[in-house]
Enzyme design. Structure first.
Site, PDB file in Angstrom:
ATOM      1  N   TYR A  64      47.189  49.629  37.251  1.00 28.30           N
ATOM      2  CA  TYR A  64      46.064  50.525  36.955  1.00 28.30           C
ATOM      3  C   TYR A  64      46.525  51.854  36.360  1.00 28.30           C
ATOM      4  O   TYR A  64      45.789  52.503  35.615  1.00 28.30           O
ATOM      5  CB  TYR A  64      45.219  50.755  38.210  1.00 28.30           C
ATOM      6  CG  TYR A  64      44.380  49.543  38.599  1.00 28.30           C
ATOM      7  CD1 TYR A  64      43.504  48.966  37.683  1.00 28.30           C
ATOM      8  CD2 TYR A  64      44.483  48.972  39.858  1.00 28.30           C
ATOM      9  CE1 TYR A  64      42.748  47.846  38.021  1.00 28.30           C
ATOM     10  CE2 TYR A  64      43.735  47.853  40.215  1.00 28.30           C
ATOM     11  CZ  TYR A  64      42.870  47.294  39.278  1.00 28.30           C
ATOM     12  OH  TYR A  64      42.127  46.184  39.621  1.00 28.30           O
TER      13      TYR A  64
ATOM     14  N   GLU B  54      42.490  51.371  42.021  1.00 32.29           N
ATOM     15  CA  GLU B  54      41.419  50.435  41.675  1.00 32.29           C
ATOM     16  C   GLU B  54      40.080  51.157  41.546  1.00 32.29           C
ATOM     17  O   GLU B  54      39.213  50.746  40.762  1.00 32.29           O
ATOM     18  CB  GLU B  54      41.317  49.355  42.759  1.00 32.29           C
ATOM     19  CG  GLU B  54      40.224  48.328  42.519  1.00 32.29           C
ATOM     20  CD  GLU B  54      39.937  47.483  43.742  1.00 32.29           C
ATOM     21  OE1 GLU B  54      40.273  46.286  43.714  1.00 32.29           O
ATOM     22  OE2 GLU B  54      39.382  48.017  44.717  1.00 32.29           O
TER      23      GLU B  54
ATOM     24  N   ASP C  90      40.489  33.244  48.463  1.00 31.94           N
ATOM     25  CA  ASP C  90      39.500  34.229  48.038  1.00 31.94           C
ATOM     26  C   ASP C  90      39.708  34.703  46.597  1.00 31.94           C
ATOM     27  O   ASP C  90      39.263  35.778  46.214  1.00 31.94           O
ATOM     28  CB  ASP C  90      39.441  35.419  49.010  1.00 31.94           C
ATOM     29  CG  ASP C  90      40.723  36.224  49.078  1.00 31.94           C
ATOM     30  OD1 ASP C  90      41.717  35.821  48.435  1.00 31.94           O
ATOM     31  OD2 ASP C  90      40.735  37.254  49.775  1.00 31.94           O
TER      32      ASP C  90
ATOM     33  N   ILE D   8      35.468  41.589  40.664  1.00 33.98           N
ATOM     34  CA  ILE D   8      36.114  42.527  41.585  1.00 33.98           C
ATOM     35  C   ILE D   8      35.024  43.206  42.422  1.00 33.98           C
ATOM     36  O   ILE D   8      34.043  43.707  41.884  1.00 33.98           O
ATOM     37  CB  ILE D   8      36.909  43.599  40.805  1.00 33.98           C
ATOM     38  CG1 ILE D   8      38.020  42.956  39.971  1.00 33.98           C
ATOM     39  CG2 ILE D   8      37.506  44.631  41.757  1.00 33.98           C
ATOM     40  CD1 ILE D   8      38.663  43.906  38.982  1.00 33.98           C
TER      41      ILE D   8
END
Length: 206
Positions: free
Chosen positions: A50, A150, A84, A14
């Site tokens: 999250y 995030e 990606d 990440i």
């Protein structure tokens, strides 16, 4: 790049710069980029995850492999492109969540068998590009881009993802592969790009 269908998958931690790499492939090599986070529902699910990982871990992972399978079909229909993040690396996140108890044994088995069934219908890519970076670099980039919840990802989670990803790269054998250390060779600096792009061209058989 004409003729042959070129499918490139970009993997890594990440915040490592997968979208940046994809945009380079698109602008410099003419390989269309199919972005991971292109739908509002993905961002909404990530924020829910999250905030409450036990509740949303399984749902999020199913959402991601469903989206990636859809993009694989789309990319083949378009005649090629770059992703990606790939359907192959998805198992890393599910494995970490299962190891942490945020996906039950039953959920993990269901997820894994569904992914295996999907992969039976997926042709290998032409190239895997793996981007590596330190956890400090990943944390700085995550903080800078500030994508909702995030930004609160704990350091130990990123450290474990790095370990899982490196094992994934070492055992990956479906196509040629290229590792780029983005700490040593930042891909957002123009002077670093010519040798990287030349290496990619070479691995693609150009």
């Amino acid at each position: 790049m004409g003729g042959e269908t070129i499918v490139i998958v970009i993997e890594g931690q990440i915040g490592v710069g997968k979208t940046t790499m994809g945009e380079l492939l698109e602008s410099r090599l003419g390989v269309a980029l199919f972005r991971e986070l292109q739908h509002p529902e993905t961002h909404a699910l990530l924020d829910r995850f999250y905030a409450n990982q036990n509740r949303w871990a399984f749902t999020l992972q199913i959402h991601f492999i469903n989206e990636r399978f859809r993009m694989i079909k789309q990319i083949r229909k378009a005649g090629g492109g770059a992703l990606d993040r790939s359907i192959y690396g998805d198992r890393i996140f599910a494995g970490v969540l299962h190891e942490d108890g945020q996906m039950s044994d039953e959920e993990f088995v269901t997820y894994s068998t569904l992914l295996d069934n999907m992969l039976e219908h997926v042709d290998p890519p032409k190239l895997l590009i793996y981007l590596d970076c330190s956890v400090d670099t990943a944390l700085a980039r995550i903080k800078k881009r500030n994508r909702g919840l995030e930004a609160g990802i704990p350091r130990d989670y990123l450290e474990r993802l790095n370990e899982w990803y490196l094992r994934f790269y070492q055992t990956y054998d479906l196509s040629p592969k290229l590792l780029i250390d983005t700490d040593e060779t930042p891909i957002d600096q123009e002077e670093n790009l010519p040798p990287i792009l030349e290496r990619i061209r070479s691995l693609l058989g150009e």
